[in-house]
Design a protein around this motif. Sequence first.
Motif, PDB file in Angstrom:
ATOM      1  N   GLY A   1       0.836  -1.191   0.000  1.00  0.00           N
ATOM      2  CA  GLY A   1       0.000   0.000   0.000  1.00  0.00           C
ATOM      3  C   GLY A   1       0.870   1.239   0.000  1.00  0.00           C
ATOM      4  O   GLY A   1       1.982   1.234   0.512  1.00  0.00           O
ATOM      5  N   ALA A   2       0.369   2.281  -0.595  1.00  0.00           N
ATOM      6  CA  ALA A   2       1.072   3.564  -0.579  1.00  0.00           C
ATOM      7  C   ALA A   2       0.240   4.538   0.241  1.00  0.00           C
ATOM      8  O   ALA A   2      -0.981   4.506   0.202  1.00  0.00           O
ATOM      9  CB  ALA A   2       1.249   4.079  -2.003  1.00  0.00           C
ATOM     10  N   ASN A   3       0.913   5.397   0.993  1.00  0.00           N
ATOM     11  CA  ASN A   3       0.131   6.287   1.844  1.00  0.00           C
ATOM     12  C   ASN A   3      -0.265   7.578   1.127  1.00  0.00           C
ATOM     13  O   ASN A   3       0.256   7.912   0.072  1.00  0.00           O
ATOM     14  CB  ASN A   3       0.852   6.574   3.172  1.00  0.00           C
ATOM     15  N   VAL A   4      -1.190   8.304   1.699  1.00  0.00           N
ATOM     16  CA  VAL A   4      -1.774   9.484   1.079  1.00  0.00           C
ATOM     17  C   VAL A   4      -0.734  10.555   0.805  1.00  0.00           C
ATOM     18  O   VAL A   4      -0.715  11.165  -0.267  1.00  0.00           O
ATOM     19  CB  VAL A   4      -2.903  10.048   1.977  1.00  0.00           C
ATOM     20  N   PHE A   5       0.161  10.817   1.752  1.00  0.00           N
ATOM     21  CA  PHE A   5       1.156  11.873   1.563  1.00  0.00           C
ATOM     22  C   PHE A   5       2.132  11.519   0.440  1.00  0.00           C
ATOM     23  O   PHE A   5       2.473  12.353  -0.386  1.00  0.00           O
ATOM     24  CB  PHE A   5       1.917  12.139   2.869  1.00  0.00           C
ATOM     25  N   ARG A   6       2.562  10.283   0.403  1.00  0.00           N
ATOM     26  CA  ARG A   6       3.470   9.846  -0.660  1.00  0.00           C
ATOM     27  C   ARG A   6       2.762   9.967  -2.003  1.00  0.00           C
ATOM     28  O   ARG A   6       3.345  10.404  -2.982  1.00  0.00           O
ATOM     29  CB  ARG A   6       3.922   8.409  -0.397  1.00  0.00           C
ATOM     30  N   ASP A   7       1.476   9.576  -2.073  1.00  0.00           N
ATOM     31  CA  ASP A   7       0.704   9.697  -3.309  1.00  0.00           C
ATOM     32  C   ASP A   7       0.637  11.151  -3.766  1.00  0.00           C
ATOM     33  O   ASP A   7       0.830  11.452  -4.937  1.00  0.00           O
ATOM     34  CB  ASP A   7      -0.720   9.180  -3.114  1.00  0.00           C
TER      35      ASP A   7
ATOM     36  N   ASP B   1      10.901  -2.501  -2.973  1.00  0.00           N
ATOM     37  CA  ASP B   1      10.519  -3.328  -1.818  1.00  0.00           C
ATOM     38  C   ASP B   1       9.568  -4.454  -2.238  1.00  0.00           C
ATOM     39  O   ASP B   1       9.720  -5.600  -1.818  1.00  0.00           O
ATOM     40  CB  ASP B   1       9.842  -2.487  -0.729  1.00  0.00           C
ATOM     41  N   ALA B   2       8.583  -4.119  -3.062  1.00  0.00           N
ATOM     42  CA  ALA B   2       7.616  -5.123  -3.516  1.00  0.00           C
ATOM     43  C   ALA B   2       8.301  -6.182  -4.377  1.00  0.00           C
ATOM     44  O   ALA B   2       8.057  -7.381  -4.215  1.00  0.00           O
ATOM     45  CB  ALA B   2       6.482  -4.447  -4.291  1.00  0.00           C
ATOM     46  N   ARG B   3       9.184  -5.756  -5.259  1.00  0.00           N
ATOM     47  CA  ARG B   3       9.897  -6.701  -6.120  1.00  0.00           C
ATOM     48  C   ARG B   3      10.792  -7.618  -5.293  1.00  0.00           C
ATOM     49  O   ARG B   3      10.814  -8.838  -5.508  1.00  0.00           O
ATOM     50  CB  ARG B   3      10.708  -5.935  -7.164  1.00  0.00           C
ATOM     51  N   ASP B   4      11.510  -7.067  -4.320  1.00  0.00           N
ATOM     52  CA  ASP B   4      12.366  -7.873  -3.444  1.00  0.00           C
ATOM     53  C   ASP B   4      11.556  -8.902  -2.660  1.00  0.00           C
ATOM     54  O   ASP B   4      11.963 -10.053  -2.525  1.00  0.00           O
ATOM     55  CB  ASP B   4      13.144  -6.976  -2.469  1.00  0.00           C
ATOM     56  N   THR B   5      10.402  -8.487  -2.163  1.00  0.00           N
ATOM     57  CA  THR B   5       9.538  -9.395  -1.403  1.00  0.00           C
ATOM     58  C   THR B   5       9.033 -10.533  -2.289  1.00  0.00           C
ATOM     59  O   THR B   5       9.061 -11.699  -1.899  1.00  0.00           O
ATOM     60  CB  THR B   5       8.346  -8.626  -0.794  1.00  0.00           C
ATOM     61  N   ALA B   6       8.574 -10.200  -3.487  1.00  0.00           N
ATOM     62  CA  ALA B   6       8.070 -11.226  -4.408  1.00  0.00           C
ATOM     63  C   ALA B   6       9.177 -12.206  -4.797  1.00  0.00           C
ATOM     64  O   ALA B   6       8.955 -13.426  -4.821  1.00  0.00           O
ATOM     65  CB  ALA B   6       7.475 -10.567  -5.653  1.00  0.00           C
ATOM     66  N   MET B   7      10.370 -11.708  -5.051  1.00  0.00           N
ATOM     67  CA  MET B   7      11.476 -12.584  -5.432  1.00  0.00           C
ATOM     68  C   MET B   7      11.910 -13.467  -4.261  1.00  0.00           C
ATOM     69  O   MET B   7      12.238 -14.642  -4.448  1.00  0.00           O
ATOM     70  CB  MET B   7      12.660 -11.754  -5.940  1.00  0.00           C
TER      71      MET B   7
ATOM     72  N   SER C   1      -4.524   2.404  -4.999  1.00  0.00           N
ATOM     73  CA  SER C   1      -3.483   2.786  -4.045  1.00  0.00           C
ATOM     74  C   SER C   1      -2.627   1.600  -3.601  1.00  0.00           C
ATOM     75  O   SER C   1      -1.812   1.737  -2.705  1.00  0.00           O
ATOM     76  CB  SER C   1      -4.114   3.446  -2.818  1.00  0.00           C
ATOM     77  N   MET C   2      -2.838   0.453  -4.226  1.00  0.00           N
ATOM     78  CA  MET C   2      -2.057  -0.731  -3.871  1.00  0.00           C
ATOM     79  C   MET C   2      -1.251  -1.166  -5.094  1.00  0.00           C
ATOM     80  O   MET C   2      -1.749  -1.142  -6.211  1.00  0.00           O
ATOM     81  CB  MET C   2      -2.975  -1.882  -3.448  1.00  0.00           C
ATOM     82  N   LEU C   3      -0.023  -1.561  -4.840  1.00  0.00           N
ATOM     83  CA  LEU C   3       0.847  -2.046  -5.891  1.00  0.00           C
ATOM     84  C   LEU C   3       1.062  -3.533  -5.693  1.00  0.00           C
ATOM     85  O   LEU C   3       1.411  -3.968  -4.593  1.00  0.00           O
ATOM     86  CB  LEU C   3       2.194  -1.315  -5.831  1.00  0.00           C
ATOM     87  N   MET C   4       0.837  -4.319  -6.743  1.00  0.00           N
ATOM     88  CA  MET C   4       1.064  -5.755  -6.661  1.00  0.00           C
ATOM     89  C   MET C   4       2.173  -6.136  -7.626  1.00  0.00           C
ATOM     90  O   MET C   4       2.150  -5.754  -8.794  1.00  0.00           O
ATOM     91  CB  MET C   4      -0.190  -6.538  -7.014  1.00  0.00           C
ATOM     92  N   VAL C   5       3.153  -6.873  -7.104  1.00  0.00           N
ATOM     93  CA  VAL C   5       4.208  -7.429  -7.930  1.00  0.00           C
ATOM     94  C   VAL C   5       4.137  -8.937  -7.806  1.00  0.00           C
ATOM     95  O   VAL C   5       4.040  -9.482  -6.699  1.00  0.00           O
ATOM     96  CB  VAL C   5       5.602  -6.932  -7.491  1.00  0.00           C
ATOM     97  N   SER C   6       4.140  -9.615  -8.937  1.00  0.00           N
ATOM     98  CA  SER C   6       4.089 -11.066  -8.957  1.00  0.00           C
ATOM     99  C   SER C   6       5.292 -11.584  -9.729  1.00  0.00           C
ATOM    100  O   SER C   6       5.585 -11.104 -10.824  1.00  0.00           O
ATOM    101  CB  SER C   6       2.792 -11.526  -9.632  1.00  0.00           C
TER     102      SER C   6
END
Length: 104
Positions: free
Chosen positions: A28-34, A56-62, A90-95
């Motif tokens: 998830g991304a927060n409002v201020f960052r968005d 971060d998402a890519r590292d977690t998925a890998m 507001s959510m980023l998914m990496v698979s």
Amino acid sequence: MIITTTNTIEGRKIIDYRGIVVGEAIMGANVFRDFFAQVTDIVGGRSGAYETKLQDARDTAMHELEERAKALGATAVVGVDLDYEVVADSMLMVSASGTAVVLD
């Protein structure tokens, strides 16, 4: 563990296929960052906050992909494909998906 987008590994022979493995991460991304990312998009430049979140998402998925391959007794993952999606604005998914194999 060798993890590659190619279907073969030069100089190594695949001796067993253990199955398809997948690792996913939804961040998830927060409002201020968005808000600040939108400002950056308007005035130009790169959005460091989103680049960090994407990494971060890519590292977690890998990492999940590798752990699932290890659980199958694999020594490598070949044919890895990375997919990116935006979920609910507001959510980023990496698979990350690939084939877990055992090398000689």
